[in-house]
Design a protein around this motif. Structure first.
Motif, PDB file in Angstrom:
ATOM      1  N   SER A   1       0.763  -1.124   0.010  1.00  0.00           N
ATOM      2  CA  SER A   1      -0.083   0.008  -0.096  1.00  0.00           C
ATOM      3  C   SER A   1       0.849   1.260  -0.147  1.00  0.00           C
ATOM      4  CB  SER A   1      -1.012   0.141   1.125  1.00  0.00           C
ATOM      5  OG  SER A   1      -1.623   1.048   1.270  1.00  0.00           O
ATOM      6  N   LEU A   2       1.906   1.122   0.894  1.00  0.00           N
ATOM      7  CA  LEU A   2       2.793   2.484   0.936  1.00  0.00           C
ATOM      8  C   LEU A   2       3.476   2.817  -0.620  1.00  0.00           C
ATOM      9  CD1 LEU A   2       4.264   4.446   2.651  1.00  0.00           C
ATOM     10  CD2 LEU A   2       6.138   2.702   3.023  1.00  0.00           C
ATOM     11  N   GLN A   3       3.917   1.353  -1.008  1.00  0.00           N
ATOM     12  CA  GLN A   3       4.582   1.562  -2.602  1.00  0.00           C
ATOM     13  C   GLN A   3       3.577   1.930  -3.406  1.00  0.00           C
ATOM     14  OE1 GLN A   3       8.041   1.042  -3.007  1.00  0.00           O
ATOM     15  NE2 GLN A   3       7.413   1.622  -5.278  1.00  0.00           N
ATOM     16  N   ASN A   4       2.233   1.544  -3.321  1.00  0.00           N
ATOM     17  CA  ASN A   4       1.575   2.285  -4.190  1.00  0.00           C
ATOM     18  C   ASN A   4       1.116   3.928  -4.171  1.00  0.00           C
ATOM     19  OD1 ASN A   4      -0.709   2.066  -6.460  1.00  0.00           O
ATOM     20  ND2 ASN A   4      -2.253   1.588  -4.963  1.00  0.00           N
ATOM     21  N   ASP A   5       1.058   4.134  -2.843  1.00  0.00           N
ATOM     22  CA  ASP A   5       0.885   5.465  -2.661  1.00  0.00           C
ATOM     23  C   ASP A   5       2.119   6.415  -3.123  1.00  0.00           C
ATOM     24  OD1 ASP A   5      -1.690   5.172  -1.513  1.00  0.00           O
ATOM     25  OD2 ASP A   5      -0.901   5.105   0.819  1.00  0.00           O
ATOM     26  N   PHE A   6       3.414   5.749  -2.773  1.00  0.00           N
ATOM     27  CA  PHE A   6       4.419   6.483  -3.231  1.00  0.00           C
ATOM     28  C   PHE A   6       4.496   6.644  -4.838  1.00  0.00           C
ATOM     29  CE2 PHE A   6       9.245   6.277  -4.377  1.00  0.00           C
ATOM     30  CZ  PHE A   6       9.200   7.851  -3.829  1.00  0.00           C
ATOM     31  N   ASN A   7       3.923   5.504  -5.474  1.00  0.00           N
ATOM     32  CA  ASN A   7       4.049   5.403  -6.826  1.00  0.00           C
ATOM     33  C   ASN A   7       2.872   6.364  -7.515  1.00  0.00           C
ATOM     34  OD1 ASN A   7       6.289   3.697  -7.087  1.00  0.00           O
ATOM     35  ND2 ASN A   7       4.582   1.985  -7.511  1.00  0.00           N
TER      36      ASN A   7
ATOM     37  N   TYR B   1      10.930  21.659  -8.045  1.00  0.00           N
ATOM     38  CA  TYR B   1       9.782  20.896  -8.301  1.00  0.00           C
ATOM     39  C   TYR B   1       9.935  19.493  -7.877  1.00  0.00           C
ATOM     40  CZ  TYR B   1       6.016  19.364 -11.026  1.00  0.00           C
ATOM     41  OH  TYR B   1       4.663  18.747 -11.147  1.00  0.00           O
ATOM     42  N   THR B   2      11.036  18.685  -7.803  1.00  0.00           N
ATOM     43  CA  THR B   2      11.101  17.399  -7.403  1.00  0.00           C
ATOM     44  C   THR B   2      10.862  17.384  -6.032  1.00  0.00           C
ATOM     45  OG1 THR B   2      12.578  16.960  -9.105  1.00  0.00           O
ATOM     46  CG2 THR B   2      12.741  15.490  -7.478  1.00  0.00           C
ATOM     47  N   PHE B   3      11.267  18.484  -5.250  1.00  0.00           N
ATOM     48  CA  PHE B   3      10.856  18.437  -3.855  1.00  0.00           C
ATOM     49  C   PHE B   3       9.404  18.175  -3.600  1.00  0.00           C
ATOM     50  CE2 PHE B   3      14.806  21.400  -2.735  1.00  0.00           C
ATOM     51  CZ  PHE B   3      15.518  20.243  -2.887  1.00  0.00           C
ATOM     52  N   GLY B   4       8.512  18.459  -4.446  1.00  0.00           N
ATOM     53  CA  GLY B   4       7.036  18.086  -4.304  1.00  0.00           C
ATOM     54  C   GLY B   4       6.975  16.651  -3.871  1.00  0.00           C
ATOM     55  N   TRP B   5       7.290  15.775  -4.622  1.00  0.00           N
ATOM     56  CA  TRP B   5       7.076  14.278  -4.381  1.00  0.00           C
ATOM     57  C   TRP B   5       7.851  13.897  -3.174  1.00  0.00           C
ATOM     58  CZ3 TRP B   5      10.770  10.947  -5.416  1.00  0.00           C
ATOM     59  CH2 TRP B   5      11.678  11.406  -6.518  1.00  0.00           C
ATOM     60  N   GLY B   6       9.173  14.488  -3.197  1.00  0.00           N
ATOM     61  CA  GLY B   6      10.179  14.041  -2.403  1.00  0.00           C
ATOM     62  C   GLY B   6       9.600  14.546  -0.952  1.00  0.00           C
ATOM     63  N   PHE B   7       8.861  15.863  -0.632  1.00  0.00           N
ATOM     64  CA  PHE B   7       8.492  16.141   0.387  1.00  0.00           C
ATOM     65  C   PHE B   7       7.606  15.565   1.209  1.00  0.00           C
ATOM     66  CE2 PHE B   7       5.703  19.032   2.873  1.00  0.00           C
ATOM     67  CZ  PHE B   7       6.671  19.531   3.848  1.00  0.00           C
ATOM     68  N   GLU B   8       6.740  14.734   0.194  1.00  0.00           N
ATOM     69  CA  GLU B   8       5.794  13.879   0.360  1.00  0.00           C
ATOM     70  C   GLU B   8       6.351  12.585   1.295  1.00  0.00           C
ATOM     71  OE1 GLU B   8       2.128  12.865  -1.622  1.00  0.00           O
ATOM     72  OE2 GLU B   8       2.669  14.533  -3.187  1.00  0.00           O
ATOM     73  N   ALA B   9       7.458  12.086   0.467  1.00  0.00           N
ATOM     74  CA  ALA B   9       7.960  10.890   0.933  1.00  0.00           C
ATOM     75  C   ALA B   9       8.924  10.924   2.088  1.00  0.00           C
ATOM     76  CB  ALA B   9       9.029  10.335  -0.183  1.00  0.00           C
ATOM     77  N   ILE B  10       9.193  12.147   2.459  1.00  0.00           N
ATOM     78  CA  ILE B  10      10.051  12.572   3.573  1.00  0.00           C
ATOM     79  C   ILE B  10       9.163  12.573   4.644  1.00  0.00           C
ATOM     80  CG2 ILE B  10      11.252  14.210   4.855  1.00  0.00           C
ATOM     81  CD1 ILE B  10      12.790  14.534   2.350  1.00  0.00           C
ATOM     82  N   LEU B  11       7.899  13.269   4.441  1.00  0.00           N
ATOM     83  CA  LEU B  11       7.005  13.403   5.601  1.00  0.00           C
ATOM     84  C   LEU B  11       6.419  11.947   6.124  1.00  0.00           C
ATOM     85  CD1 LEU B  11       4.909  16.401   4.538  1.00  0.00           C
ATOM     86  CD2 LEU B  11       6.575  16.304   6.506  1.00  0.00           C
ATOM     87  N   ASN B  12       6.029  11.114   5.062  1.00  0.00           N
ATOM     88  CA  ASN B  12       5.647   9.661   5.232  1.00  0.00           C
ATOM     89  C   ASN B  12       6.499   8.844   5.741  1.00  0.00           C
ATOM     90  OD1 ASN B  12       5.417   6.683   3.944  1.00  0.00           O
ATOM     91  ND2 ASN B  12       3.294   7.592   4.306  1.00  0.00           N
TER      92      ASN B  12
ATOM     93  N   TYR C   1       9.572   9.981   7.981  1.00  0.00           N
ATOM     94  CA  TYR C   1      10.014  10.375   9.119  1.00  0.00           C
ATOM     95  C   TYR C   1       8.752  10.490  10.233  1.00  0.00           C
ATOM     96  CZ  TYR C   1      14.737  10.472   7.576  1.00  0.00           C
ATOM     97  OH  TYR C   1      15.929  10.322   6.937  1.00  0.00           O
ATOM     98  N   PHE C   2       7.715  11.131   9.443  1.00  0.00           N
ATOM     99  CA  PHE C   2       6.560  11.457  10.576  1.00  0.00           C
ATOM    100  C   PHE C   2       5.396  10.264  10.260  1.00  0.00           C
ATOM    101  CE2 PHE C   2       8.957  15.187   9.746  1.00  0.00           C
ATOM    102  CZ  PHE C   2       9.380  15.627  11.008  1.00  0.00           C
ATOM    103  N   LYS C   3       5.480   9.551   9.760  1.00  0.00           N
ATOM    104  CA  LYS C   3       4.209   8.492   9.277  1.00  0.00           C
ATOM    105  C   LYS C   3       2.957   9.339   8.949  1.00  0.00           C
ATOM    106  CE  LYS C   3       7.128   5.525  10.460  1.00  0.00           C
ATOM    107  NZ  LYS C   3       8.257   4.928   9.584  1.00  0.00           N
ATOM    108  N   THR C   4       3.156  10.422   8.112  1.00  0.00           N
ATOM    109  CA  THR C   4       1.984  10.935   7.786  1.00  0.00           C
ATOM    110  C   THR C   4       1.410  10.340   6.186  1.00  0.00           C
ATOM    111  OG1 THR C   4       3.012  12.674   6.417  1.00  0.00           O
ATOM    112  CG2 THR C   4       2.462  13.122   8.783  1.00  0.00           C
ATOM    113  N   PRO C   5       0.269  10.328   6.109  1.00  0.00           N
ATOM    114  CA  PRO C   5      -0.062   9.928   4.714  1.00  0.00           C
ATOM    115  C   PRO C   5       0.135  10.636   3.726  1.00  0.00           C
ATOM    116  CG  PRO C   5      -2.118  10.691   5.908  1.00  0.00           C
ATOM    117  CD  PRO C   5      -0.867  11.036   6.974  1.00  0.00           C
ATOM    118  N   PHE C   6       0.097  10.029   2.390  1.00  0.00           N
ATOM    119  CA  PHE C   6       0.640  10.946   1.263  1.00  0.00           C
ATOM    120  C   PHE C   6      -0.455  11.756   1.118  1.00  0.00           C
ATOM    121  CE2 PHE C   6       3.570   7.417   0.701  1.00  0.00           C
ATOM    122  CZ  PHE C   6       4.566   7.995   0.307  1.00  0.00           C
TER     123      PHE C   6
END
Length: 101
Positions: A11-17, A72-83, A85-90
């Motif tokens: 599920s996490l991999q699917n959200d990241f993709n 611009y790449t920080f957009g999805w990178g920021f989501e991945a980092i938040l998820n 380190y802080f276990k927030t949903p995407f």
């Protein structure tokens, strides 16, 4: 227990993709808007003879586009980092659109 971890990982991999796919589909639009803005500034200065930009200005535009794409790449990178380190949903579609704008 192992099956539950596997499902959670999938599920996490699917959200990241999904996050990467959403951001990358918008990259062309972002680049066109950024390029248009940069060219508008160059031609709007009134320093360009006959509408032909100097080599220096074009190099600056390419550096600007490169830097803009890194951020611009920080957009999805920021989501991945938040998820991670802080276990927030995407982010959802609304939050992504707000960040894109």
């Amino acid at each position: 227990m192992e099956k539950q971890n596997s499902v959670k990982k999938d599920s996490l991999q699917n959200d990241f993709n999904t996050a990467i796919t959403w951001w990358e589909r918008k990259r062309l639009v972002y680049n066109i808007i950024t390029l248009f803005g940069a060219l508008l500034v160059i031609f709007g200065r009134g320093e360009v003879p006959n509408g032909i930009s100097s080599y220096k200005d074009l190099v600056i535009v390419f550096y600007w586009l490169f830097g803009a794409n890194v951020f611009y790449t920080f957009g999805w990178g920021f989501e991945a980092i938040l998820n991670y380190y802080f276990k927030t949903p995407f982010f959802g579609k609304t939050t992504r659109t707000l960040c894109f704008v």
